[in-house]
Design a protein around this motif. Structure first.
Motif, mmCIF file in Angstrom:
data_model
loop_
_atom_site.group_PDB
_atom_site.id
_atom_site.type_symbol
_atom_site.label_atom_id
_atom_site.label_comp_id
_atom_site.label_asym_id
_atom_site.label_seq_id
_atom_site.Cartn_x
_atom_site.Cartn_y
_atom_site.Cartn_z
ATOM 1 N N ARG A 88 0.920 -1.411 0.023
ATOM 2 C CA ARG A 88 -0.149 0.055 -0.017
ATOM 3 C C ARG A 88 0.825 1.356 -0.160
ATOM 4 O O ARG A 88 0.791 2.136 -0.994
ATOM 5 N N THR A 89 1.779 1.135 0.847
ATOM 6 C CA THR A 89 2.823 2.478 1.046
ATOM 7 C C THR A 89 3.500 2.597 -0.257
ATOM 8 O O THR A 89 3.768 3.598 -0.800
ATOM 9 N N THR A 90 3.950 1.411 -0.699
ATOM 10 C CA THR A 90 4.786 1.580 -2.032
ATOM 11 C C THR A 90 3.921 2.113 -3.167
ATOM 12 O O THR A 90 4.472 2.953 -3.846
ATOM 13 N N ILE A 111 1.400 4.075 -2.810
ATOM 14 C CA ILE A 111 1.274 5.542 -2.735
ATOM 15 C C ILE A 111 2.531 6.303 -2.969
ATOM 16 O O ILE A 111 2.494 7.347 -3.575
ATOM 17 N N LEU A 112 3.613 5.805 -2.577
ATOM 18 C CA LEU A 112 4.946 6.341 -2.857
ATOM 19 C C LEU A 112 5.002 6.420 -4.371
ATOM 20 O O LEU A 112 5.918 7.402 -4.848
#
Lengths: 384, 727
Positions: free
Chosen positions: B52-54, B56-57
């Protein structure tokens, strides 16, 4: 030196374990105690003091003597080390600047031993501004007195993720604002260790546009807390956000420095009212940061492998082992956090004690003493 | 523990068919499974979070890259625009004369088109604040081939579009926009077409509604017609171009000024050259040298012409003198026409009197007719010479530019602009000065001739005077000469008388046969004859000397015994005076330096000087009473002394000194400075020429020497001749 590690979830359990340990006539002179803030620190101190054991104590956010990690318990490493070869120094820094106190302590350590090796811990008010002074600056102050080559390992005391106040203590002193040093005679006690992270900066570089102390208010002119939530992919209601504790998420920033490698700054807490986040260690306006991803699970194997290599190459016959692992690592690796700890312990196969810290002190592979976040620092000791 | 696993564990514990060992073993297996399940769940959960974070990033990174890409694109666009502007700036820098502004402006519009900005057309307006007008520049043609043209000036009040643009410029606004629509659009183009002498395409009025936006710069605005309102991005670009054009325009203005100055400087230097030539005029003939200079300078000032000339009006004679040449000063004809003889001369003179330029156009036939009339009047000899070529010019524009004495004529194949005529005027003025100078010289030369004639007469008179001076001095000498000649004559007479007597005696002796005595007498006679001859020769020499003195000198220097010369003239003078006046007496003293030897001089001339000085000295010592006489006592002995001596000139070498001194009354101080001036004399009128000392002075100077005088009133005077010896 002979070491033994004991653990328990209460003073009673520790008492029992201690009795068992000395039943064979074993006479430890030194106890490294990592204890939950919820435990009766005084009782445990008295227990050890009665046995004439000098105490180097720090509160924890989870503690271990093997791969089993407890939370709210007590872990003790007993050592029958020659008292002439070590000294425990604990200073409260409330009346003086932490830097001045650290200087005084380092001078004392250096006065006692020509080549001091320092095991370091600190207690602090996690929401206070002084917190940042107990990071890089502390290391630099110690180095400025004892020399750059001085071995320093350790971790900042925890408080079971409450992020309020932690404690360091000796037999008779206990302080929530203190610096504690277990100073070994480096010529008699050799120490070797590693600081392992594996945190990976990703995404675009951003600028800290507003920061006071270790509280970051704005990143790229946007509220810092909102940015952090965004990266976590969390859509929290204001109520949820107010109670959200990011420390368990293993969130960290990679802060680039003009020189050398970027350093990792873990996120401690949210203050949803002003959308700020605290970081563990120093940070400044204008710092360029990148969000990081937690290490791959393979890092656990890598840490183990490195420990085995160091054991083989540098210290095949260690006497004891201390591990200071960041609380971030606990959340990052979850049930596997113990595997990392156990992997290191198994490499040396000697008694060990460790705890989950609010920041670690240790020498990086490139050779400098640093204050770390989200890092597993371990040190093997041997009396010669 | 996983609930299902817990149920399994519970089931195992409650299952009595299993032994305790089996239960423990199976429970451990379940525990291990639970652990693995926990780990797997954690890993999945963490992986999910990291993903998820990846994501987003990654999204953010992509956004960032997109932003950067856009920034780069914008930067590229900026660079493209900047490069375009730079090209316009370069073309501005490349402007070397004001006419280059057309190219620079065309580059500007070409660059705007290259930037892909869709326009109907563009142009420039230059504001004229005081007149409430704008100068309109438009690009004709399209794309790179377009050419800028300054269309003309238009009153801003003819249409609100122009008025609005003008006001915006006055108020230093960044831009002004106006929508042309409906009837107003037609009105605008019609108003413009009537105000400007410039064809405006009929299609403009029939275009759909459109916009005019002007971007102001200091001197005016850059206007653009578009179908759509101008975007802010394009506005920014146009604003930049407007600012760059401001530089172009300033350079254009600067160049124009510089060109005007250069033109003025060229004119000035051209006139300077003409004036220089005029200043160097020394004779009337020099006018012939000036006229080609005028034509040459006309050429250098880029005034085109094929024929040229000068018409000099002689009002008093009612005549016009015409001198026609080609630009390279090949003569075409010299005419002398009575003013009334042709309509052209009449009208030219009429304009000349009014001081205004006269222009006339001739076609081929008119030229031929004129030529024919000149032939008939006998003013020209042949047609070809007058034409200056085989064929007469197809077209000739005659320009007559007045100056004080006439008209300067410039003939060209086309009419000359007013600006060129101004240049011709400047040169006509210069020519006028030259001509006036010519006239002055002409008069001067006439005057000179008259003066020269007078001078010749004067010289003749002077030589007569000199001759009379010689004669006068000869007169002085005559008595002395007579005295000198008297002696030999006496001898000649005496000896001839004696010889006659002797010959008588000899005859007697011969008759007596006394041969011996006769022979002795004959010897005596012979001796006498020799003496007679000797004295005869002496007399001859004296006469010759006298003649020599009266004649003009040969000018030939010859070695001369100065002492003998001085002595001879001393005696001649003395005896001359004695002959005239028996009472005259003076002591003569000579102090000759015998070592000076012979000196190379013109003996007649130096003799004349010595004679003059001695005669003067005698006159001084015998001056009549009243001239310093009171100083003379009874024992006064008039004395004239002649000396010679070696003398060392101040510049070194050798020299001789001849001094003639007297103990007369001396020369009064107030006339000492004048005695060497010609015609100065103290003698009564008619008695002296006043040239004696003056000539003496000149003679000595001609010998490289000096004639000096030392005198003290009442004590005498000494004249010293100093002559350097030429080696």
């Amino acid at each position: 030196m002979k070491a033994k590690s004991i653990k328990g979830n209460s003073t009673e359990e520790i008492k029992t374990a201690l009795e068992q340990s000395i039943a064979d006539g074993y006479k430890p002179s030194l106890a490294v105690v990592f204890i939950s803030i919820k435990q009766d620190i005084d009782a445990v101190s008295n227990l050890l003091d009665q046995k004439n054991i000098q105490i180097f104590g720090a509160t924890s956010s989870g503690e271990f003597i093997d791969g089993d990690i407890t939370n709210g318990g007590i872990a003790v490493l007993l050592m029958d080390i020659n008292p002439a070869n070590f000294e425990i120094i604990l200073y409260d820094y409330r009346d003086k600047e932490p830097e001045a106190v650290a200087k005084e302590m380092a001078e004392k350590a250096k006065g006692r031993f020509k080549n001091p090796t320092i095991i370091l811990s600190t207690s602090f008010y996690a929401r206070g501004e002084l917190e940042s002074l107990l990071g890089d600056q502390l290391i630099r102050t110690i180095e400025s007195v004892a020399g750059k080559g001085t071995t320093v390992w350790g971790g900042r005391a925890g408080d079971d993720f409450i992020f309020d106040e932690s404690v360091v203590f000796t037999n008779h002193l206990l302080t929530k604002r203190g610096i504690i040093m277990l100073v070994f005679d480096g010529d008699k006690i050799i120490a070797t260790g590693e600081a392992a992270s594996g945190q990976k900066p990703v995404g675009t570089e951003k600028i800290i546009t507003k920061a006071i102390g270790n509280w970051v208010y704005e990143i790229d002119n946007k509220p810092a807390a909102e940015m952090v939530l965004k990266y976590l992919g969390l859509n929290l209601s204001p109520e949820e956000a107010e109670t959200f504790n990011p420390s368990g998420m293993g969130i960290a920033f990679s802060v680039s420095r003009d020189k050398g490698e970027a350093i990792i700054r873990g996120v401690g807490m949210f203050n949803w009212k002003d959308k700020s986040v605290s970081v563990l260690g120093s940070i400044h306006e204008g710092d360029k940061v990148r969000f990081t991803l937690p290490p791959d699970f393979e890092v656990i194997e890598e840490v183990k492998f490195n420990a085995e290599k160091i054991q083989h190459d540098e210290m095949p016959e260690a006497d004891a082992l201390l591990i200071f692992s960041c609380i971030g690592r606990l959340t990052q690796f979850g049930p596997l956090a113990g595997d990392e700890v156990e992997g290191v312990r198994k490499a040396f196969n000697v008694p060990m004690a460790g705890f989950f810290t609010y920041g670690e002190y240790g020498r990086t592979r490139n050779g400098n003493n640093e204050f770390h976040n989200n890092t597993c620092c371990w040190v093997a000791l041997k009396e010669i | 523990m996983n609930q299902n696993l817990r149920k399994i564990t519970q089931f195992l514990q409650q299952n009595d068919s299993l032994s305790v060992e089996e239960k423990a073993s199976l429970s451990k297996v379940v525990m291990d499974v639970d652990k693995e399940l926990t780990i797997t769940t954690f890993k999945l959960d963490r992986t999910e979070k990291v993903k998820r974070t990846t994501a987003i990033l990654l999204e953010e990174t992509i956004e960032e890259l997109e932003r950067k890409r856009k920034a780069v694109e914008a930067q590229n666009r900026d660079l493209e625009i900047e490069a375009s502007l730079e090209r316009v700036r370069s073309s501005t820098m490349m402007m070397y004369n004001s006419s280059d502004v057309g190219n620079a402006t065309a580059v500007l519009f070409a660059e705007l088109e290259n930037l892909g900005i869709k326009t109907i057309r563009c142009g420039i307006i230059i504001g004229k604040k005081e007149e409430e007008k704008i100068e309109l520049w438009t690009a004709s043609g399209a794309g790179k081939g377009q050419v800028m043209q300054i269309v003309g000036e238009v009153d801003v009040n003819i249409h609100p579009l122009l008025k609005g643009s003008f006001e915006a410029w006055l108020q230093e606004k960044d831009f002004f926009s106006f929508k042309l629509q409906g009837n107003d659009k037609d009105l605008y183009y019609r108003s413009l077409a009537t105000s400007l002498n410039y064809p405006i395409s009929n299609t403009m009025g029939s275009l759909p509604d459109h916009y005019c936006t002007s971007f102001m710069f200091r001197e005016g605005g850059l206007f653009v017609f578009t179908f759509e309102p101008f975007s802010s991005e394009n506005s920014t670009i146009f604003k930049k171009f407007a600012n760059v054009f401001s530089q172009t325009y300033r350079r254009y203005v600067d160049l124009k000024q510089a060109e005007a100055q250069a033109k003025e400087a060229r004119k000035a230097s051209s006139l300077d050259r003409v004036r220089g030539q005029i200043a160097s005029m020394r004779t009337a003939d020099d006018l012939q040298r000036i006229t080609p200079v005028i034509w040459h300078e006309l050429n250098s000032l880029d005034v085109p012409f094929i024929r040229c000339g000068v018409f000099i009006v002689e009002e008093e004679k009612s005549n016009v003198h015409v001198y026609l040449t080609t630009p390279d000063v090949k003569p075409l004809g010299a005419l002398s026409l009575p003013i009334e003889s042709t309509s052209l001369t009449k009208i030219i003179v009429h304009h000349w009197e009014k001081g205004i330029v006269y222009r006339e156009h001739w076609n081929r036939d008119q030229f031929i007719n004129w030529t024919q009339s000149m032939l008939e009047l006998g003013q020209i000899q042949d047609r070809i010479t007058y034409q200056g070529s085989e064929l007469p010019p197809e077209s000739l524009d005659l320009h007559f530019v007045p100056f004080v004495q006439g008209m300067l004529y410039v003939g060209n194949v086309s009419p000359l602009s007013d600006e060129k005529i101004e240049l011709v005027k400047a040169l006509a003025e210069a020519f006028s000065i030259a001509y006036a100078r010519y006239e002055d010289f002409y008069k001067l030369e006439k005057a000179k001739e008259s003066i020269e004639a007078t001078l010749t007469e004067l010289k003749a008179t002077q030589s007569q005077l000199i001759q009379s001076e010689k004669m006068a001095s000869l007169g002085e000498l005559t008595a002395g000469i007579a005295h000198e000649i008297q002696n030999p004559l006496n001898f000649v007479n005496n000896f001839s008388e004696v010889s006659t007597e002797l010959l008588d005696e000899m005859k007697d002796e011969i008759a007596a046969g006394n041969w011996q005595l006769a022979t002795e007498i004959a010897d005596d006679v012979k001796q006498n004859l020799e003496r007679i001859n000797h004295h005869g020769k002496r007399a001859d020499a004296i006469v010759k000397g006298m003649l020599q003195h009266s004649q003009a000198s040969s000018g030939q220097k010859e070695p001369t015994d100065i002492n003998a010369l001085a002595d001879e003239y001393l005696r001649l003078a003395y005896h001359g005076l004695r002959a005239k006046d028996k009472s005259f007496n003076a002591t003569l003293k000579t102090e000759f330096d015998e070592n000076i030897g012979k000196i190379s001089v013109v003996p007649q001339d130096i003799g004349r000087v010595i004679l003059n000085l001695i005669t003067n000295a005698f006159h001084a010592v015998t001056a009549p009473p009243g001239v310093g006489i009171e100083k003379r006592g009874t024992d006064y002995k008039p004395t004239v002394t002649v000396k010679t001596a070696s003398w060392v000139p101040p510049s070194g070498g050798k020299g001789v000194l001849i001094s003639v001194s007297d103990n007369g009354p001396g020369i009064p101080t107030h006339i000492v400075d004048k005695i060497f001036q010609p015609f100065f004399t103290t003698k009564p009128t008619g008695q002296g020429t006043g040239l004696g000392l003056s000539l003496s002075y000149d003679i000595v100077k001609a010998h490289g020497g000096e004639l000096k005088v030392k005198t003290k009133e009442g004590e005498g005077a000494e004249f010293i001749i100093q002559i350097p010896i030429q080696t």
